[in-house]
Design a protein around this motif. Sequence first.
Motif, PDB file in Angstrom:
ATOM      1  N   LEU A 278      38.326  65.124 -41.587  1.00  0.00           N
ATOM      2  CA  LEU A 278      37.254  64.167 -41.857  1.00  0.00           C
ATOM      3  C   LEU A 278      36.711  63.555 -40.565  1.00  0.00           C
ATOM      4  N   LEU A 279      37.585  63.363 -39.582  1.00  0.00           N
ATOM      5  CA  LEU A 279      37.136  62.795 -38.317  1.00  0.00           C
ATOM      6  C   LEU A 279      36.186  63.737 -37.573  1.00  0.00           C
ATOM      7  N   THR A 280      36.261  65.030 -37.884  1.00  0.00           N
ATOM      8  CA  THR A 280      35.377  65.982 -37.199  1.00  0.00           C
ATOM      9  C   THR A 280      34.052  66.189 -37.936  1.00  0.00           C
TER      10      THR A 280
ATOM     11  N   VAL B 193      38.296  54.782 -33.261  1.00  0.00           N
ATOM     12  CA  VAL B 193      37.621  55.829 -34.024  1.00  0.00           C
ATOM     13  C   VAL B 193      36.159  55.947 -33.596  1.00  0.00           C
ATOM     14  N   GLY B 194      35.523  54.796 -33.311  1.00  0.00           N
ATOM     15  CA  GLY B 194      34.133  54.826 -32.875  1.00  0.00           C
ATOM     16  C   GLY B 194      33.944  55.623 -31.598  1.00  0.00           C
ATOM     17  N   TYR B 195      34.889  55.471 -30.655  1.00  0.00           N
ATOM     18  CA  TYR B 195      34.828  56.229 -29.398  1.00  0.00           C
ATOM     19  C   TYR B 195      34.956  57.725 -29.672  1.00  0.00           C
TER      20      TYR B 195
ATOM     21  N   VAL C  65      34.305  59.350 -32.498  1.00  0.00           N
ATOM     22  CA  VAL C  65      33.124  59.833 -33.211  1.00  0.00           C
ATOM     23  C   VAL C  65      31.978  60.088 -32.231  1.00  0.00           C
ATOM     24  N   ALA C  66      31.790  59.163 -31.281  1.00  0.00           N
ATOM     25  CA  ALA C  66      30.724  59.345 -30.290  1.00  0.00           C
ATOM     26  C   ALA C  66      30.950  60.620 -29.480  1.00  0.00           C
ATOM     27  N   ALA C  67      32.196  60.850 -29.051  1.00  0.00           N
ATOM     28  CA  ALA C  67      32.503  62.058 -28.284  1.00  0.00           C
ATOM     29  C   ALA C  67      32.287  63.310 -29.116  1.00  0.00           C
ATOM     30  N   TYR C  68      32.687  63.258 -30.388  1.00  0.00           N
ATOM     31  CA  TYR C  68      32.537  64.429 -31.256  1.00  0.00           C
ATOM     32  C   TYR C  68      31.065  64.759 -31.516  1.00  0.00           C
TER      33      TYR C  68
END
Length: 461
Positions: free
Chosen positions: A304-306, A356-358, A360-363
């Motif tokens: 889900l994180l991806t 998690v925000g960091y 998500v931004a990187a992904y």
Amino acid sequence: MSAETPRGRTVVLLICCLSVSVAALDVTVASVALPSIQRELNAPVSGLQWTIDAYGLVIACLLVFSGSLADRFGRRRVFQTGLAIFSAGSLLCGLAPSLTALVVFRACQGVGGSMLNPVAMAIVATTFPEPAARARAVGVWGAVGGLSMASGPVLGGLLVDSLGWRSIFWLNVPIGAVVIFLTGKFVPESKAVRGKRFDPLGQLLVCAFLGPATAAVIEGPRYGWDSPLIVGLFAVAAVSVVALVVVERRRAEPLVDVKFFRSPVFSGAVVVGVVALMAVGGFLFLNTLYLQDVRGCTPLQAGLLTIPMAAAVAVCSPVAGRIVAVRGPGPALVLAGLLLTAGTALLTATGPETSVGYLVAAYVVVGAGAGLVNTPITHAALSGLPRDQAGVAGAIASTSRATGGAIGVAVCGSIVAGSAAGFRPASHVAWTVLACCGGATVLFGLVSSGRTRRRLVDEAR
């Protein structure tokens, strides 16, 4: 229903899209299952690398051969054969009693997978002979493949959490059976007017180069980089690539025509295909280990994180086509390389408590780069050769991408496995290597822009 009618063409395109979706999913869906496989089969890091690379490496070795096989014996026949082998390999992967068996069955999947993408592309090309219709069909086909690859970790996480890691392979079996049936019912047979002669020695030398080189990188930390085995594997790879050049130059119909590489545009596209997909393949391997082993995520949570990465790939893939159509491949490659560099560089600072925000931004940044990179690579490869060599150019470009993904997994896994400091500091080194791959993509994009590229393309044509 005839493939000559609009509805018949749509059905053929749907069948080809189904095939590319299962082949693309298998590149990434297994990544999220790696920690579960490691625990159940007591696998070392090198075993996880082989679980991914046995599939990608076999595809890289056989793509060009499978395409010529379809031209010679019939595209529908080879397509159905590939689906059958891929489905059988998937079933066996789900039943594998040991790591060794799993790796062998993944290689079997790769044999079948090598017959899917290039043959499906040939079927699409013959079904849609008009340039405009063909361009739209290829765009749909490519978008499905990119979206399937990007959504693999999400689907894999859902299946691993609910049914266990073996279910990610069993999923392919019913889909493969349906596509085999639909292919026999709706896809007309086609073949080249004059099939290319087989080049068994050339094929052997390709395998003798890619196989030992990848094995040496994977097993180097385990046996020692100066051990006779590793040195011997590198030596076999070096001798094989030299022999390949010598042998193929003398053949009337070589498997890999080395004269193609005299085109700087084509050679550059092959190189950037390797380095750019190293970044993507290495990201998928490292990220799943980070999320599950360092952060303690479940497979579903990791998948889900991806999702942001998958969304970025889906959005940026069609954007790449528009950029290339208006400005050529150079600007798209520069932007893709910058994004891959920035995204992987951001991940060098990750740890157990990274927000998690960091992440998500990187992904999102990595996904945007991955979505932008494939179309300009293919376009640059095709424009670097005469138009009548488009099929071979596309196959070699696909081979470069598959090889890059396998090398990315091998290199990152070796960095992690060979470090005594632990996963976190070693992964930071690996992320830095992947950022350098993004930088190399930027450099090629700059070379591919402007007057120099136009002059080289004109010379190739």
